[in-house]
Design a protein around this motif. Structure first.
Motif, mmCIF file in Angstrom:
data_model
loop_
_atom_site.group_PDB
_atom_site.id
_atom_site.type_symbol
_atom_site.label_atom_id
_atom_site.label_comp_id
_atom_site.label_asym_id
_atom_site.label_seq_id
_atom_site.Cartn_x
_atom_site.Cartn_y
_atom_site.Cartn_z
ATOM 1 N N GLU A 40 0.875 -1.394 -0.034
ATOM 2 C CA GLU A 40 -0.005 -0.020 -0.088
ATOM 3 C C GLU A 40 0.882 1.222 -0.192
ATOM 4 O O GLU A 40 0.358 2.224 -0.269
ATOM 5 C CB GLU A 40 -0.938 0.030 1.207
ATOM 6 N N VAL A 41 2.201 1.059 0.381
ATOM 7 C CA VAL A 41 2.836 2.322 0.410
ATOM 8 C C VAL A 41 3.937 2.216 -0.844
ATOM 9 O O VAL A 41 4.225 3.252 -1.444
ATOM 10 C CB VAL A 41 3.638 2.562 1.669
ATOM 11 N N LEU A 42 4.443 1.066 -0.774
ATOM 12 C CA LEU A 42 5.558 0.906 -2.013
ATOM 13 C C LEU A 42 4.897 -0.084 -2.950
ATOM 14 O O LEU A 42 5.512 -1.334 -2.715
ATOM 15 C CB LEU A 42 6.882 0.633 -1.581
ATOM 16 N N GLU A 43 4.086 -0.136 -3.688
ATOM 17 C CA GLU A 43 3.483 -0.979 -4.444
ATOM 18 C C GLU A 43 4.096 -1.982 -5.236
ATOM 19 O O GLU A 43 3.907 -3.276 -4.894
ATOM 20 C CB GLU A 43 2.640 -0.420 -5.362
ATOM 21 N N ASP A 44 5.362 -1.678 -5.817
ATOM 22 C CA ASP A 44 6.106 -2.458 -6.563
ATOM 23 C C ASP A 44 7.056 -3.579 -5.400
ATOM 24 O O ASP A 44 7.570 -4.419 -6.011
ATOM 25 C CB ASP A 44 7.155 -1.676 -7.335
ATOM 26 N N TRP A 45 7.358 -2.824 -4.330
ATOM 27 C CA TRP A 45 8.001 -3.915 -3.415
ATOM 28 C C TRP A 45 7.059 -4.744 -2.438
ATOM 29 O O TRP A 45 7.852 -5.604 -1.857
ATOM 30 C CB TRP A 45 8.681 -2.791 -2.575
ATOM 31 N N GLY A 46 5.861 -4.691 -2.414
ATOM 32 C CA GLY A 46 5.107 -5.617 -1.477
ATOM 33 C C GLY A 46 5.261 -7.167 -1.876
ATOM 34 O O GLY A 46 5.353 -7.825 -0.766
ATOM 35 N N ASP A 47 5.500 -7.568 -2.962
ATOM 36 C CA ASP A 47 5.570 -8.909 -3.358
ATOM 37 C C ASP A 47 6.971 -9.417 -2.759
ATOM 38 O O ASP A 47 7.266 -10.612 -2.644
ATOM 39 C CB ASP A 47 5.666 -9.117 -4.651
ATOM 40 N N TYR A 48 8.197 -8.859 -2.405
ATOM 41 C CA TYR A 48 9.101 -9.062 -2.188
ATOM 42 C C TYR A 48 9.516 -9.023 -0.524
ATOM 43 O O TYR A 48 10.675 -9.469 -0.216
ATOM 44 C CB TYR A 48 10.289 -8.117 -2.737
ATOM 45 N N ALA A 49 8.450 -8.178 0.013
ATOM 46 C CA ALA A 49 8.773 -8.052 1.744
ATOM 47 C C ALA A 49 8.567 -9.274 2.297
ATOM 48 O O ALA A 49 7.485 -10.356 1.979
ATOM 49 C CB ALA A 49 7.726 -6.981 2.163
ATOM 50 N N SER A 50 9.406 -9.385 3.542
ATOM 51 C CA SER A 50 9.361 -10.760 4.436
ATOM 52 C C SER A 50 8.243 -10.583 5.037
ATOM 53 O O SER A 50 7.732 -9.747 5.409
ATOM 54 C CB SER A 50 10.573 -10.799 5.000
ATOM 55 N N ASP A 51 7.795 -11.945 5.531
ATOM 56 C CA ASP A 51 6.447 -11.882 6.476
ATOM 57 C C ASP A 51 7.025 -11.667 7.942
ATOM 58 O O ASP A 51 7.984 -11.984 8.251
ATOM 59 C CB ASP A 51 6.176 -13.419 6.287
ATOM 60 N N PRO A 52 6.132 -10.829 8.281
ATOM 61 C CA PRO A 52 4.952 -10.124 8.035
ATOM 62 C C PRO A 52 5.223 -8.976 6.903
ATOM 63 O O PRO A 52 6.160 -8.177 7.005
ATOM 64 C CB PRO A 52 4.219 -9.502 9.274
ATOM 65 N N ALA A 53 4.468 -8.851 5.805
ATOM 66 C CA ALA A 53 4.648 -8.054 4.686
ATOM 67 C C ALA A 53 4.208 -6.654 4.902
ATOM 68 O O ALA A 53 3.406 -6.195 4.093
ATOM 69 C CB ALA A 53 4.403 -8.670 3.313
ATOM 70 N N VAL A 54 4.432 -6.184 5.964
ATOM 71 C CA VAL A 54 4.050 -4.827 6.576
ATOM 72 C C VAL A 54 5.133 -3.882 6.682
ATOM 73 O O VAL A 54 6.307 -4.311 6.919
ATOM 74 C CB VAL A 54 3.215 -4.925 7.722
ATOM 75 N N MET A 55 4.693 -2.721 6.682
ATOM 76 C CA MET A 55 5.772 -1.657 7.105
ATOM 77 C C MET A 55 5.996 -1.722 8.725
ATOM 78 O O MET A 55 5.153 -2.276 9.348
ATOM 79 C CB MET A 55 5.159 -0.203 6.875
ATOM 80 N N PHE A 56 7.343 -1.299 8.876
ATOM 81 C CA PHE A 56 7.602 -1.314 10.442
ATOM 82 C C PHE A 56 7.789 -0.153 10.936
ATOM 83 O O PHE A 56 8.508 0.860 10.045
ATOM 84 C CB PHE A 56 9.003 -2.281 10.674
#
Length: 194
Positions: A53-69
Motif C-alpha cells: 500500500e505504500v510501495l506498490e512494487d515492493w510488496g511482493d518481495y517483503a518478508s513475512d509479515p509483509a507490512v511496514m515497520f
C-alpha cells in the motif's frame, strides 16, 4: 579509548527505558556509532500497513509479515529497507553494511535503494524488510544512554531483523542470552500489576 562499532548489533531496551518510542524496543544498528552520531531501526514494531500500500512494487518481495515497520521517531515520512541478497554477488541497488565483522550473525545484510526497479532488484533478494523512519542519536547521546543503563548491547542475527513474530522479539533476544538477561525477559510489562 575508542568504543567498538555498534553497526550490526542490537540495542535492546532495558525495562527502565520508559520513552514510549523505545519501550521494549529492539533496535538494529545500521550506521556506526561515532562522532557524528548513530542510526538504527526498531525491528519489533510492525504497523498494520502492508508494504504494497505504500510501495506498490515492493510488496511482493517483503518478508513475512509483509507490512511496514515503525523504524523510529525520526524521518517517519521516508522509507528505509534492509535486505539479504539470494546470491553472494551483490545486486545493483543493494549496499552492504559497513564495519560489520565477517563472522557476525548479520554479515551479508545491507540497505536497499527503494528507487531501484523492484522487478529487477527484488528478485535478487532473499529477505526484505521496509521501515518508516529510523532511530537516530546525536554525538555522544547513545553512549550516555548506554552508560545510564537504558540499553543492552547484544549480538544480532539475520533472524532478529526478519523475525516473523516481532511481538515476541524483545523477550526472545533477552532469553537466548541466558543468565540475568534471560531473567529480565520475564519482567512484567507493567510491574505494578505483579
Amino acid at each position: 579509548m575508542d568504543q567498538p562499532s555498534l553497526t550490526g548489533h542490537l540495542l535492546v531496551a532495558t525495562p527502565l527505558l520508559d520513552d514510549p518510542n523505545f519501550r521494549r524496543a529492539v533496535v538494529f544498528m545500521i550506521d556506526d556509532h561515532d562522532a557524528e552520531g548513530a542510526l538504527g531501526v526498531v525491528v519489533n514494531r510492525p504497523l498494520e500497513l502492508p508494504v504494497s500500500e505504500v510501495l506498490e512494487d515492493w510488496g511482493d518481495y517483503a518478508s513475512d509479515p509483509a507490512v511496514m515497520f515503525a523504524g523510529g521517531p525520526v524521518g517517519t515520512g521516508a522509507g528505509l529497507a534492509l535486505a539479504v541478497p539470494e546470491a553472494a554477488e551483490a545486486p545493483l541497488g543493494w549496499r552492504p553494511l559497513e564495519n560489520v565483522d565477517a563472522d557476525s550473525g548479520v554479515s551479508g545484510m545491507g540497505t536497499v535503494d527503494l528507487d531501484a526497479p523492484a522487478e529487477i532488484l527484488g528478485t535478487a533478494l532473499g529477505r526484505l524488510r521496509v521501515f518508516a523512519g529510523y532511530a537516530g542519536w546525536g554525538e555522544g547521546q547513545l553512549s550516555a544512554e548506554i552508560e545510564e543503563g537504558a540499553w543492552y548491547v547484544l549480538p544480532a542475527t539475520v533472524e532478529d531483523v526478519f523475525c516473523a513474530d516481532p511481538d515476541a522479539l524483545w523477550a526472545g533476544v533477552l532469553r537466548r542470552q541466558g543468565g540475568d538477561l534471560a531473567l529480565v525477559s520475564t519482567f512484567p510489562d507493567d510491574p505494578t500489576l505483579n
